[in-house]
Design an enzyme around this catalytic site. Sequence first.
Site, short mmCIF file in Angstrom:
data_model
loop_
_atom_site.label_atom_id
_atom_site.label_comp_id
_atom_site.label_asym_id
_atom_site.label_seq_id
_atom_site.Cartn_x
_atom_site.Cartn_y
_atom_site.Cartn_z
N GLU A 1 -12.93 -5.73 10.07
CA GLU A 1 -12.00 -5.41 11.10
C GLU A 1 -10.79 -6.54 10.89
OE1 GLU A 1 -15.02 -5.31 14.09
OE2 GLU A 1 -14.44 -3.16 14.48
N GLY B 1 -16.62 -7.63 12.60
CA GLY B 1 -15.29 -8.12 12.98
C GLY B 1 -14.52 -8.66 12.02
N ALA C 1 -18.18 -10.97 14.20
CA ALA C 1 -18.09 -11.70 15.44
C ALA C 1 -19.21 -12.64 15.58
CB ALA C 1 -17.97 -10.86 16.84
N GLU D 1 -22.56 -3.23 12.77
CA GLU D 1 -23.07 -3.50 14.22
C GLU D 1 -24.09 -2.74 14.75
OE1 GLU D 1 -19.91 -3.08 12.85
OE2 GLU D 1 -18.56 -4.47 13.59
#
Length: 257
Positions: free
Chosen positions: A111, A108, A65, A131
């Site tokens: 993911e 992300g 992200a 993260e």
Amino acid sequence: MAYETIIVETRARVGLITLNRPQALNALNTTVMREMVAALEDFEADAAVGAIVVTGSEKAFAAGADIKQMQQMSYIDAYMEDFFAGWEAMTRIRKPIIAAVAGYALGGGCELAMMCDFIIAAENAKFGQPEITLGVMPGMGGSQRLTRFVGKSKAMDMCLTGRMMDAAEAERCGLVSRVVPVGDLHEEALKAAGKIASFSLPAVMMAKEAVNRSYETTLAEGLRYERRVFHSMFALDDQSEGMTAFVEKRTPNFRHR
Ligand code: HXC
């Protein structure tokens, strides 16, 4: 539609989406999410497309992200916009999606790859959920999907230490379906998607739905569901065509593609 952060093409019956934010190693911001979902929904509605490939660059599938977007975010911003929930739209796409991963698939990015139906990795792929090193935890499915795919011990290791896993380890633990040389990644992914797109689309979609069901239910329920869907396939023209073609020793000409 003109996209800012992705490149959208079709190759025969395969829809190809390439993440295109090289300056940020394809970090996923809100625009990427909106564009990715729009492109997938277009392919879903396009009868000329039977399978989809999502890929990045040789250096990065996606490095996570967008940290610069998240840096100033407050709890109330994240809660009110239900930050990341928009990505769930990807999992409602019924046509198969292959992630072709080279380079970094972190946070992300890992993911996003796991939201696809299966992952083909290049030899230089690196997966991770870093993260924790940023003072947070996975927020797009990493603690849930990774655990179901690779088991508790390895998922804990990845989420708690933030370390990266190379392609060989990812294949060993079942996160990826196959590993190929970097230079062959796109061709191999397009070939796999092209093969899927040559089959009966309703049969492919039902098979995808049945495999996904195994993550949502008990074995007994899943087996009953599989059997009922399998029975329903005898209502498809394509079942008749597929089996007749086999008996007649010819290539099937599926009607619903
Ligand atoms: C924004 C990013 C980015 C990211 C890289 N960049 N990752 N920008 N968000 N996730 C930017 C860098 O700032 C830099 O731009 C440019 O991309 C190139 O990155 P470098 O770090 O210079 O490249 P390199 O030295 O090769 O290192 C590659 C890397 C490193 C190991 C992948 O970039 C890295 O650690 N990135 C962050 C990985 C990460 O922590 N991902 C998880 C994010 S959190 P500039 O302009 O600065 O030079 C997440 C879920 C959050 O995904 C869930 C919580 C709610």
